[in-house]
Each structure stands twice: as structure tokens, then as C-alpha cells.
Design a protein around this motif. Structure first.
Motif, PDB file in Angstrom:
ATOM      1  N   ASP A  98       0.795  -1.289   0.034  1.00 17.76           N
ATOM      2  CA  ASP A  98      -0.082  -0.032  -0.046  1.00 17.76           C
ATOM      3  C   ASP A  98       0.888   1.430   0.000  1.00 17.76           C
TER       4      ASP A  98
ATOM      5  N   GLY B 183     -10.692  11.591   8.271  1.00 17.72           N
ATOM      6  CA  GLY B 183     -11.972  11.049   8.675  1.00 17.72           C
ATOM      7  C   GLY B 183     -12.411  10.617   7.204  1.00 17.72           C
ATOM      8  N   GLY B 184     -12.542   9.272   7.317  1.00 17.57           N
ATOM      9  CA  GLY B 184     -13.251   8.739   6.069  1.00 17.57           C
ATOM     10  C   GLY B 184     -14.548   8.174   6.141  1.00 17.57           C
TER      11      GLY B 184
ATOM     12  N   SER C 295       4.569   2.633  -3.155  1.00 15.06           N
ATOM     13  CA  SER C 295       3.568   3.487  -4.011  1.00 15.06           C
ATOM     14  C   SER C 295       3.907   2.773  -5.618  1.00 15.06           C
TER      15      SER C 295
ATOM     16  N   THR D 235     -14.951  15.926  -1.867  1.00 15.91           N
ATOM     17  CA  THR D 235     -15.510  15.831  -0.595  1.00 15.91           C
ATOM     18  C   THR D 235     -14.207  16.084   0.271  1.00 15.91           C
TER      19      THR D 235
ATOM     20  N   ALA E  84     -13.189  11.501  -3.167  1.00 17.89           N
ATOM     21  CA  ALA E  84     -13.610  10.924  -1.936  1.00 17.89           C
ATOM     22  C   ALA E  84     -14.161   9.472  -2.528  1.00 17.89           C
TER      23      ALA E  84
HETATM   24  C1  LIG Z   1     -15.084  11.468   3.522  1.00 18.40           C
HETATM   25  C2  LIG Z   1     -15.488  10.002   3.100  1.00 18.40           C
HETATM   26  C3  LIG Z   1     -16.417   9.522   3.559  1.00 18.40           C
HETATM   27  C4  LIG Z   1     -17.183   8.317   3.376  1.00 18.40           C
HETATM   28  N1  LIG Z   1     -18.286   7.679   3.800  1.00 18.40           N
HETATM   29  C5  LIG Z   1     -18.575   6.558   3.656  1.00 18.40           C
HETATM   30  C6  LIG Z   1     -19.576   5.827   4.735  1.00 18.40           C
HETATM   31  O1  LIG Z   1     -20.080   6.579   5.415  1.00 18.40           O
HETATM   32  N2  LIG Z   1     -19.961   4.618   4.431  1.00 18.40           N
HETATM   33  C7  LIG Z   1     -19.381   4.034   3.359  1.00 18.40           C
HETATM   34  O2  LIG Z   1     -19.694   2.773   2.956  1.00 18.40           O
HETATM   35  N3  LIG Z   1     -18.518   4.482   2.524  1.00 18.40           N
HETATM   36  C8  LIG Z   1     -17.895   5.661   2.909  1.00 18.40           C
HETATM   37  N4  LIG Z   1     -16.898   6.262   1.940  1.00 18.40           N
HETATM   38  C9  LIG Z   1     -16.456   5.542   0.918  1.00 18.40           C
HETATM   39  C10 LIG Z   1     -15.406   4.090   1.334  1.00 18.40           C
HETATM   40  O3  LIG Z   1     -14.452   4.735   2.172  1.00 18.40           O
HETATM   41  C11 LIG Z   1     -14.836   3.553   0.458  1.00 18.40           C
HETATM   42  O4  LIG Z   1     -15.850   3.226  -0.803  1.00 18.40           O
HETATM   43  C12 LIG Z   1     -13.969   2.420   0.453  1.00 18.40           C
HETATM   44  O5  LIG Z   1     -13.261   2.587   1.737  1.00 18.40           O
HETATM   45  C13 LIG Z   1     -13.210   2.102  -0.732  1.00 18.40           C
HETATM   46  O6  LIG Z   1     -12.268   0.861  -0.434  1.00 18.40           O
HETATM   47  P1  LIG Z   1     -11.307   0.625  -1.640  1.00 18.40           P
HETATM   48  O7  LIG Z   1     -10.743  -0.717  -1.051  1.00 18.40           O
HETATM   49  O8  LIG Z   1     -11.978   0.625  -2.790  1.00 18.40           O
HETATM   50  O9  LIG Z   1     -10.344   1.793  -1.807  1.00 18.40           O
HETATM   51  P2  LIG Z   1      -9.463   2.552  -0.627  1.00 18.40           P
HETATM   52  O10 LIG Z   1      -9.634   2.364   0.885  1.00 18.40           O
HETATM   53  O11 LIG Z   1      -9.081   3.874  -1.137  1.00 18.40           O
HETATM   54  O12 LIG Z   1      -8.120   1.740  -0.658  1.00 18.40           O
HETATM   55  C14 LIG Z   1      -7.216   1.927  -2.018  1.00 18.40           C
HETATM   56  C15 LIG Z   1      -5.607   1.601  -1.624  1.00 18.40           C
HETATM   57  O13 LIG Z   1      -4.967   1.881  -2.559  1.00 18.40           O
HETATM   58  C16 LIG Z   1      -3.690   2.773  -2.165  1.00 18.40           C
HETATM   59  N5  LIG Z   1      -3.083   3.099  -3.362  1.00 18.40           N
HETATM   60  C17 LIG Z   1      -3.628   4.254  -4.139  1.00 18.40           C
HETATM   61  N6  LIG Z   1      -2.655   4.388  -5.150  1.00 18.40           N
HETATM   62  C18 LIG Z   1      -1.517   3.453  -5.041  1.00 18.40           C
HETATM   63  C19 LIG Z   1      -0.471   3.166  -5.550  1.00 18.40           C
HETATM   64  N7  LIG Z   1       0.089   3.898  -6.684  1.00 18.40           N
HETATM   65  N8  LIG Z   1       0.336   2.196  -4.998  1.00 18.40           N
HETATM   66  C20 LIG Z   1      -0.239   1.354  -3.894  1.00 18.40           C
HETATM   67  N9  LIG Z   1      -1.106   1.614  -3.436  1.00 18.40           N
HETATM   68  C21 LIG Z   1      -1.877   2.928  -3.747  1.00 18.40           C
HETATM   69  C22 LIG Z   1      -4.362   3.697  -1.318  1.00 18.40           C
HETATM   70  O14 LIG Z   1      -3.560   3.972  -0.297  1.00 18.40           O
HETATM   71  C23 LIG Z   1      -5.458   2.857  -0.433  1.00 18.40           C
HETATM   72  O15 LIG Z   1      -4.918   2.178   0.949  1.00 18.40           O
HETATM   73  C24 LIG Z   1     -16.462   7.612   2.468  1.00 18.40           C
HETATM   74  C25 LIG Z   1     -15.124   7.967   1.935  1.00 18.40           C
HETATM   75  C26 LIG Z   1     -14.829   9.303   2.135  1.00 18.40           C
HETATM   76  C27 LIG Z   1     -13.524   9.439   1.646  1.00 18.40           C
END
Ligand SMILES: Cc1cc2nc3c(=O)[nH]c(=O)nc-3n(C[C@H](O)[C@H](O)[C@H](O)COP(=O)(O)OP(=O)(O)OC[C@H]3O[C@@H](n4cnc5c(N)ncnc54)[C@H](O)[C@@H]3O)c2cc1C
Length: 396
Positions: free
Chosen positions: A14, A32-33, A187, A247, A340
Motif C-alpha cells: 500500500d 476522517g473517511g 507506491s 469531498t 472521496a
Molecule cells: C470522506 C469519506 C466519507 C465516506 N463515507 C462513507 C460511509 O459513510 N460509508 C461507506 O460505506 N463508505 C464511505 N466512503 C467510501 C469508502 O470509504 C470507500 O468506498 C471504500 O473505503 C473504498 O475502499 P477501496 O478498497 O475501494 O479503496 P481504498 O480504501 O481507497 O483503498 C485503496 C488503497 O490503494 C492505495 N493506493 C492508491 N494508489 C496507490 C499506488 N499507486 N500504489 C499502491 N497503493 C496505492 C491507497 O493508499 C489505499 O489504501 C467514504 C469515503 C470518504 C473519502
């Protein structure tokens, strides 16, 4: 976790210096996410149960509405706003399974058409802007209707029925159960796929080749990675055309939950740039999170002192709103998400290609799922990818 359970050896990388990505609770650090779990987000709820954690039940009412100098509680909400919301729901439900509207139709024009009062139009904007994380004039009606199907037939009170437990308990519990320990601050910059995938990181370090590669990376970050051979043009176009909502989230900590004395639960809608607050209190910590989306979010973060603006806005809502701590996380310029969460824009490309496997590369993440934009979507994509690898992938 799903792959390890099936005996697959995994290696995790990550870019961030912590695990959890966009799932991080407001009581920890400066970010805060994701915070809320809808009552029908069954994957989130069963994940918590499996980890021995409990979601925090929440009510969100009574909420406060502060609009054009008026201040009212949920029970006093203007009847015309409720009528407009009811009409929007009926029209959306009727359209959900009809032939799709014009590809350039926006959610905003749909709300304009079905709201008959000025207050109702504002109320509907406030609701849907918050759900999409973006102003409704950027949201394509087609994509919104596809997501709306999830909301049909939902019992009242399903939306935001629970919160994730604090102290980033979910991420920590998941990491504790994994054999693989994450390689943080890695990264990914380049993927070379010949026999398997070899990874090259921004530091120049390489790793691999791996039999299968799962990229759970937000689309704007995915678009920065070089692939050899290049991804098919339709995949590259879909990644480019999958925007993320603008956001920002501000968390305020208070010595006392002043809102309780004022008869509201901490949830508040305002026509000022603060837009909305939620009660994010965890344990004995009295927290409100402001959730600011779209143009307002951009203008707040571009101002010389964003915290002063949101503090001032809070005071306009209540003279007692004097936080002891305020932290802001700008998700728009967060380098590891660049927004976001994803939404479908006008004139969208075919989103299904975002989830299509490309040789040994599997694409996961909320943007590839039907529960797009939610943690539920991220988990949904994990199930799909785990099945792709263990049932149809190369022998591992
Ligand atoms: C402010 C905010 C409020 C939210 N509120 C809610 C809510 O209340 N309820 C809900 O269900 N969802 C909510 N969400 C959405 C939710 O957080 C996401 O949909 C979910 O966490 C996404 O998970 P993911 O694994 O797809 O992506 P992520 O959690 O973003 O994981 C992707 C990972 O990829 C990594 N990454 C990026 N680029 C690279 C790279 N080049 N090399 C290596 N690693 C990399 C990042 O560091 C990250 O850890 C919210 C999001 C935000 C930002």
C-alpha cells in the motif's frame, strides 16, 4: 482474508503509511473517511461480526435544518420539501427499470423537474449531494438510477443505520488476522505482465513476478500507473472517465455535546458552506463531522484558512459550538485517492470494463462494484476477485 482462507499465499502493498485506505474513523489521527453502514450493507455487518466487533447503532434524528435564517428540527421540516422528496423517490423508482434516459441527463435536471418548491429543491440537493459526494449537476442520471435500485423497497431507517466502531478497529482486526503483513509506503508505479506480473514501485524497488495481481486502487491513482503491455483502450478510457467526488471532511471535538441540550442529535443540514454535520461521537469523545461536497468543498480548501471558515460557520449554527479541536482532511487532493469516492458522470463509458480481468491482473475496489462509493462495494469486489482467482485463475 478471503484468499488466505483458501490457502493462497499473498503479499500486500500500500502506498500509504497505514492500512485501511479510505476506511478510517474520525476519532483517530487527522483523517476522517468512511463512517456509516446502511442497515442492508450485509457484507459490512457480517465482516464486523466475524471480527468480533459491533457496529454502533445510530438514529440521526432529530436533525437540525438551518436554511436562510430559519432554524427547525426534523419534526418541523417544511411539508413541501417532504412532498418534493416523495415525488423524486416515486419518479426515480418508476424510471429505474425503464430504458435509460439520455446519456447527458444530470441528476440536477431530474431534481429541477420534480421539485416544485425552492426549499424542496434545496432539501433534495442536500440529500443527494451528500450521498454522491458531489454536486448533482456533475452526476449522470443514468448512473444514479442504477445505484438507486439498491434503495427500492428499503425499510425506513436503513440509510446510515450504524457506524463503524472507532479506533480503526476494523482495519486493525483484519490486519491482525492476516498472515501477510502489509508492505506500507510502497507506491506502485509500473506493472510488467509477461508470465505473471512484476511490480515496480516509485522508489525503484521491484517485486515479483506474481501469478495474480489484484489492484484495489482508486481510478485516478490507477491512471498514473504504467502498464506493459498497455491496458486495452476501453479499460484505460473507463479508468480515465471514472471521476471521484470532491469531498472534504472536518472533525470537531467538543467538551460537551451541546446539540443534545438544543434538542438535536448532531446531524444538521445548512445552506452555508458547512453543508452538513453528523454525530461521530465515539465513547466519551463528543465529535461532530462536517461533510462538505462539490464546489463548496473546493472553495473551503482553497481559502487561506479553511478551519477558520468552518469554525465560523459552526458558530452561526450555535453560539455554543466552540470545538476544542478541529481537523480537516482534504480528500480531493489526497494523493492516494484523489477524491472521496467514485460516481457516474454524464456521458459515462461502460463501467463494467472497470471490473474486467486483464490476463493475470484483477481489478477490485468500490468503483468496480454495484455498491459503488461504499465500503460495501469494496467488499463486494473482494468476493468477485477472490472467486476469479481461486476458481478461474492460474494454478496457485
Ligand atoms: C470522506 C469519506 C466519507 C465516506 N463515507 C462513507 C460511509 O459513510 N460509508 C461507506 O460505506 N463508505 C464511505 N466512503 C467510501 C469508502 O470509504 C470507500 O468506498 C471504500 O473505503 C473504498 O475502499 P477501496 O478498497 O475501494 O479503496 P481504498 O480504501 O481507497 O483503498 C485503496 C488503497 O490503494 C492505495 N493506493 C492508491 N494508489 C496507490 C499506488 N499507486 N500504489 C499502491 N497503493 C496505492 C491507497 O493508499 C489505499 O489504501 C467514504 C469515503 C470518504 C473519502
Amino acid at each position: 482474508m478471503l484468499l488466505e482462507r483458501q490457502g493462497v499465499d499473498i503479499t500486500l502493498f500500500d502506498a500509504r503509511s497505514r492500512g485501511g485506505g479510505r476506511l478510517c474513523t474520525t476519532d483517530q489521527g487527522d483523517e476522517g473517511g468512511a463512517e456509516w453502514i446502511d442497515g442492508d450493507h450485509v457484507r459490512c455487518l457480517s465482516l464486523l461480526e466475524g471480527l468480533g466487533l459491533s457496529p454502533i447503532p445510530d438514529a440521526n434524528e432529530p436533525y437540525l435544518v438551518a436554511y436562510k435564517g430559519e432554524r427547525l428540527l426534523s419534526a418541523e421540516l417544511w411539508p413541501e420539501a417532504l412532498e418534493d422528496a416523495g415525488r423524486v423517490h416515486e419518479e426515480a423508482a418508476a424510471l429505474c427499470y425503464d430504458p435509460p434516459p439520455a446519456a447527458d441527463a444530470t441528476l440536477s435536471s431530474f431534481l429541477d423537474r420534480h421539485c416544485r418548491s425552492e426549499r424542496g429543491r434545496w432539501w433534495n440537493e442536500a440529500q443527494w449531494r451528500s450521498d454522491e459526494g458531489e454536486d448533482t449537476n456533475r452526476i449522470g442520471l443514468n448512473g444514479w438510477l442504477a445505484g438507486y435500485r439498491h434503495y427500492l423497497g428499503r425499510p425506513e431507517g436503513t440509510m446510515s443505520a450504524y457506524r463503524f466502531p472507532g479506533a480503526n478497529a476494523v482495519t486493525d482486526a483484519m490486519l491482525a488476522r492476516l498472515n501477510a503483513k502489509p508492505n506500507l509506503s510502497h507506491s506502485l508505479a509500473r506493472v510488467a505482465s509477461e508470465s505473471g506480473s512484476t511490480l515496480e514501485f516509485a522508489s525503484g524497488e521491484t517485486s515479483g513476478p506474481y501469478d495474480a495481481l489484484v489492484l484495489a486502487i482508486p481510478p485516478p491513482c490507477l491512471g498514473q500507473i504504467a502498464f506493459e503491455p498497455e491496458l486495452p483502450p476501453e479499460t484505460a478510457a473507463a479508468i480515465r472517465r471514472c471521476p471521484m467526488g470532491r469531498t472534504i471532511k472536518v472533525s470537531f471535538e467538543f467538551a460537551e455535546p451541546f446539540w443534545e441540550d438544543e434538542g438535536w442529535h448532531g446531524h444538521m443540514f445548512t445552506d452555508g458552506p458547512l453543508q452538513q454535520t453528523w454525530n461521530s461521537s465515539i465513547g466519551r469523545r463528543h465529535l461532530l463531522s462536517a461533510y462538505i461536497c462539490g464546489n463548496d468543498a473546493e472553495s473551503v480548501v482553497r481559502s487561506p484558512d479553511p478551519i477558520a471558515i468552518v469554525r465560523g460557520e459552526l458558530l452561526r449554527i450555535s453560539a455554543r459550538a466552540r470545538p476544542v479541536r478541529a481537523v480537516l482532511h482534504d480528500w480531493i487532493s489526497d494523493p492516494w485517492s484523489r477524491g472521496a469516492f467514485s460516481y457516474t458522470p454524464v456521458n459515462p463509458v461502460d463501467r463494467s470494463v472497470l471490473a474486467a480481468r486483464e490476463g493475470s491482473i484483477h481489478f477490485a475496489g468500490e468503483h468496480t462494484a454495484s455498491w459503488m462509493g461504499f465500503v460495501e462495494g469494496a467488499l463486494e469486489s473482494a468476493e468477485r476477485v477472490a472467486a476469479e482467482i481461486t476458481r478461474t485463475g492460474p494454478a496457485l
